[in-house]
Design an enzyme around this catalytic site. Sequence first.
Site, PDB file in Angstrom:
ATOM      1  N   GLY A  65       0.818  -1.201   0.000  1.00 36.61           N
ATOM      2  CA  GLY A  65       0.000   0.000   0.000  1.00 36.61           C
ATOM      3  C   GLY A  65       0.854   1.254   0.000  1.00 36.61           C
ATOM      4  N   GLY A 111       0.224  -5.177   0.426  1.00 40.06           N
ATOM      5  CA  GLY A 111      -0.989  -5.041  -0.369  1.00 40.06           C
ATOM      6  C   GLY A 111      -0.905  -5.735  -1.714  1.00 40.06           C
ATOM      7  N   GLU A 134       5.482  -6.719   7.312  1.00 39.26           N
ATOM      8  CA  GLU A 134       4.918  -5.606   8.075  1.00 39.26           C
ATOM      9  C   GLU A 134       5.428  -5.472   9.507  1.00 39.26           C
ATOM     10  OE1 GLU A 134       2.091  -6.475   4.716  1.00 39.26           O
ATOM     11  OE2 GLU A 134       3.224  -7.665   6.157  1.00 39.26           O
ATOM     12  N   ASP A 142      -1.485  -7.962   6.861  1.00 36.43           N
ATOM     13  CA  ASP A 142      -2.921  -7.758   6.667  1.00 36.43           C
ATOM     14  C   ASP A 142      -3.329  -8.258   5.292  1.00 36.43           C
ATOM     15  OD1 ASP A 142      -1.602  -5.671   5.330  1.00 36.43           O
ATOM     16  OD2 ASP A 142      -3.254  -4.263   5.637  1.00 36.43           O
TER      17      ASP A 142
END
Length: 350
Positions: A65, A111, A134, A142
Amino acid sequence: MGSDVIVEAVGSLGRIRLDRPKALNALTHAMVGDIDAALDRFAADPGIGAVLLSGEGERGLCAGGDLRSLYASEGTGFAETFWRDEYRLDARIAQFEKPVVAVMDGITMGGGVGISAHARHRIVTEHSQVATPETGIGFLPDVGATWLLPRAPGEIGTYLGLAGEAAGAADAIFAGLADAMVPRAAVPDLIGALAALPADAGHEGVGAAIEARAQDPGPAPLSEVRDVIDRCFAYDMVDEILTALEADGSDFAARTRTTLLAKAPASLVLTLCLLRRGRTAPSLEASLESEFHAALWMLAEGDFREGIRAAVIDKDRRPRWRPAALAEVDPARIARWLEPRAETVFPGRR
């Protein structure tokens, strides 16, 4: 301003091409919307039999992201909107009514994993580096990673989620994050073959086209240390994992322990909780829901902003984690981060 997503129909193939190569195709909120709109278009077109997702440039599909936009935002309002739309897109890709092919060439992280590893047909190349790194920026794996990783063999997913190490082609397939290795040079030929398929070829036709061009990626390096990983990462407490790695005595265990000690302590504890929760989650959406609320907590009061600062903004690579030591992580705080913080992502789903 032009879109950072190129959408086109080539024969019976709907193509979605991420087009931010200078930013390693990092996903912005606008790009999430453009991909979703492209899926709307291709779902409604009877002439489109399959959808292919790829990234422009030779460096990677998607590095994750857009962290700069999250860092620049105030509070959690922007992140809530961004992540809710992104996670819904990840779930939609997993359930899309037509075959989705993801080419995970080069760097595919964060992402980028979310928009590719949930696809039905997941291709890696000899240049692939697939990772959920992450915990190194004070965040958590995520985009449905806490659903995918617990379904890897043994404790391989626990290791990948906590340590954040990149998996090459063989390891990505071994871990269940990809399905086949197609050499980068053969990808254009594959795209041409997919475009030439009848619109009703379905998963069988798409799978046959991929299989005809796939090659053996060779042995998975992770398979050679699986016994160490399974033994040391079987615990439900991070400190127990660290103790087991220290006691193991192997070079791999020592390197892994050093890697974990550099991560954000609170991120490690929360990530392990979510990975264990993901093992018994009833659906991908349930894992995404848990990740969504935990992510908002981490942005609001965790180490995520500091991790972005150290890695992306100032680039000093010297994050100041709070707390700095695993022993100082408050279990009550972690428990709170597992509770809902905002409106649900998937109303009516559990």
